[in-house]
Design an enzyme around this catalytic site. Sequence first.
Site, PDB file in Angstrom:
ATOM      1  N   ASN A 167       0.950  -0.954  -0.037  1.00  0.00           N
ATOM      2  CA  ASN A 167      -0.048  -0.392   0.040  1.00  0.00           C
ATOM      3  C   ASN A 167       0.555   1.703   0.074  1.00  0.00           C
ATOM      4  OD1 ASN A 167      -2.838  -0.671   0.190  1.00  0.00           O
ATOM      5  ND2 ASN A 167      -1.703  -2.387   1.654  1.00  0.00           N
ATOM      6  N   GLU A 168       1.581   1.060  -1.160  1.00  0.00           N
ATOM      7  CA  GLU A 168       1.870   2.975  -0.758  1.00  0.00           C
ATOM      8  C   GLU A 168       1.598   4.111  -1.830  1.00  0.00           C
ATOM      9  OE1 GLU A 168       4.865   1.987  -1.519  1.00  0.00           O
ATOM     10  OE2 GLU A 168       5.425   0.993  -3.275  1.00  0.00           O
ATOM     11  N   PRO A 169       1.874   5.345  -0.316  1.00  0.00           N
ATOM     12  CA  PRO A 169       1.716   6.170  -0.565  1.00  0.00           C
ATOM     13  C   PRO A 169       0.151   6.943  -1.319  1.00  0.00           C
ATOM     14  CG  PRO A 169       3.893   6.647  -0.190  1.00  0.00           C
ATOM     15  CD  PRO A 169       3.328   4.831  -1.051  1.00  0.00           C
TER      16      PRO A 169
END
Length: 629
Positions: A167-169
Site C-alpha cells: 500500500n504505497e503512499p
Amino acid sequence: MSILKSSVTPRPVEERYERVRTLVFDSSSSPSQQLAAETAAAIRKADEEGRKMVLGLATGSTPVPFYRELIRLHQEEGLSFKNVVTFNLDEYFGLNRDHPESYYRFMHDQLFDHIDIPEDQVHIPDGTVAVEDSFAACQAYETMIDEAGGLDLQILGIGRTGHIGFNEPGSTRDSQTRMISLDRVTRRDAASDFLGEENVPRFAITMGVGTIMKAKRVVLMAWGENKAEIVRQAVEGDVTDSISASFLQEHEKATFILDQSAASQLTRYRCPWLVRSVEWDTKSTRQAVVWLSQELEKPVLKLVDEDYNEHGMSELLTKHGNAYEANIDVFNQLQHTITGWPGGKFGADDTDRPEREKPESKKVLVLSPEPQDAIVSMGGTLERLIEQGHDVTLVCQTSGNLRVADAEARTFAGVLSEMAEASDWGDQKAYADQILSQLEEKGDFGIDPKNVRWLKGLILRGELRDAARACKLEEKQIRFLDLPFYEEGRYRRFSPTEADVTAMSEILEQFQPHQIFATGHVADPSSLQAHCYTSLAQAFEKAAKSKWRDDCWIWGYRGKEKALEPFEIDMAVPMSPGQLERKKAAIHKFQSIRQDEIEAPKSNRQNARNYDSLGMAEYEAIEAFQRLG
Ligand code: F6R
C-alpha cells in the site's frame, strides 16, 4: 511483556509521543522468537477450541527470523500447522510462481516447505492473473479471507515509503485487495534482488489497508536504521494516507515491535530530555546541543540560555552554569572529531584526537561486505591511510557475484570463447561456451549455476582492482574472502554458519590489526551487511585472549543505512574537492554500481554541510565514522 496481549498498564510518560503501542528490543532475534512462541500458543489454543487459526503473512527480510523460529518450533517442538490457514499480503504482478523473486517462491522456501501446512490452506495473490481478470481475483481474495473467519493475526513489515503490504503512499484507509503500481523508492530497494531497478516489476497485487485493518490483531516488525525515520513518522506523526502504516494508530490491537536501530528516531531515544530526566554525560550533552543547534538552525556557539530553557534543557544549563559553557564544551567535542589523519598522527599529542598516535604505521583492515562497499563509503579515507604510510589491506568479505548482470557475464564469456578459438585453447573454449549456454538456459531470472556465479565474481574482482588503484591501493593489498553464506544464498535470505566466523577469525589472526573499518552493525539483521558485521563481531569475540585485540580499535562506517548524524560521529575525515572527484571516478569503475551508491558522495557533502551549519570549518565533503570498540 507479551507482544500479542495489549498491555493494560498505563503507558510510561517517556512514550507519550507514540500513538500506537510500541515495544523496543535490543535486537531482532528475541522479539522474533517471542512472537513465534506467542503465535504457536495461539495456534494451539485455536486447535483446542476446534477452529482454524487464520494468519496473515508478509515477505521480505523482516519476518525471516520469525519464520525460522516457527520452523524450529515445528521441527523440534512438534508445533503443527495443520489447523492454520494463511493469507499473504501481496505478490508482484507478472511473475510466475517459480520465479526466484516471486513471493510464492519466497514463502515456500522460507516457511511452507518446512512445515506441515496443507497446500490448500495457503493463499498468496496470483501474480499471473490476466489484467482483465485481476479485479475479480482481488475481490475473490477478500471473500476467501472473510469466509475463513477473518485474519486472527496479521504480520507486517514496513517499507521505506511507509507501505504495509504494497500500500504505497496515496492508499486510502478503506482500500481493499487490488492491483497497485510500485513506488520508485520501493523499486529501488528491490533493485539488488532483481539485478537492477529496470527489472523490478512495476505493479503488484496487495491486500488493502482496509483488509489489514480488519485483522483482529496486527504486529508490525521493523529492524535496522534504514527504517528508523519512517517508523518515527508512522508511530508519532499524524495519520495520513501518505504513510499507510500510520493507519495502524487507529487499530485497537496493533503493536509495533522494533530493534534499537529502528527505534532510534523515536522521541524517547532521539530527544530523551523531552520525555524524562536525563543524566547529562558527554554523549548526551553532545546529542542534545547538536539537536538544539539543528532545530533552531543556529551555530552551536550562538545558542543562548533561553534556547536551552525553551527546549526542555534547563537541567543541562544548570549543570554547565550557562549556555556559553555548554556551547564551548560541545563545540570542542565536535572540533576534536575532525582529523585528516584517520590512522592517527605520529608525533602529535593525541589526547584530543580521535585516533592514537602510536604505532606510527598501523596495520589496518578495511572490511567491505561486497567489493564496492568500502570504496563507496570510505574511498577518501582509504586513500589517506595509504598516503600516510599505514599497512592497509582491503578485505572483500563476499564475492559480490549476485550484483553482476547476465549481460556482463555474457560479454566476458564471449570474449574468452573467441580468444580461445583464435588461439586454439580447446579447454577454455569449451568452458566459455558452457557458461554461455548456461546463461541462455537459465533465462533472465533463473538461478545462476556455480560456474556463472564464479565468472561474475571474477568480473567484480577485476572492477575492484581498477577502483582500488584509483584510491592508491595496490593489487597485493586486496584480499577476497568469499564468505560461504553468500555463495549459497540470495539477498534477504542468507543463512550464515560457523564457517563464516572461522574465515573471519583466520584473517584477524593473520593480520592482527590495530584498526578495523567495518560496516553493518545497525543494518537490518537479515541483510548482507549485517551478516558480514556479525561474523566480524563473533570472530573478534573469539579472539578475546589474543594480545593484538587489546590494541585494536573498530571504526564503523555507514553504507546503505542512514548516514551518521553529526552527534554520532567520532571521527570526521574531511575531503578536498579533488579527493571527492577521485572517489567518484573510483566508484564508476564498477559496472554494477547502483544509483544510491553513485549518490554516496552527496552524503559526504551533506556531512560537511551539517558540520558547517553547526559552526565548524566549511569543508567540501566529510567521510564519517563511529567508534565501535
Ligand atoms: C512484503 C510486504 C512489504 C514488506 C516491506 C519491508 O510482503 O508486504 O510491505 O514488508 O517492504 O520489506 P523488508 O522486510 O524486506 O524490509
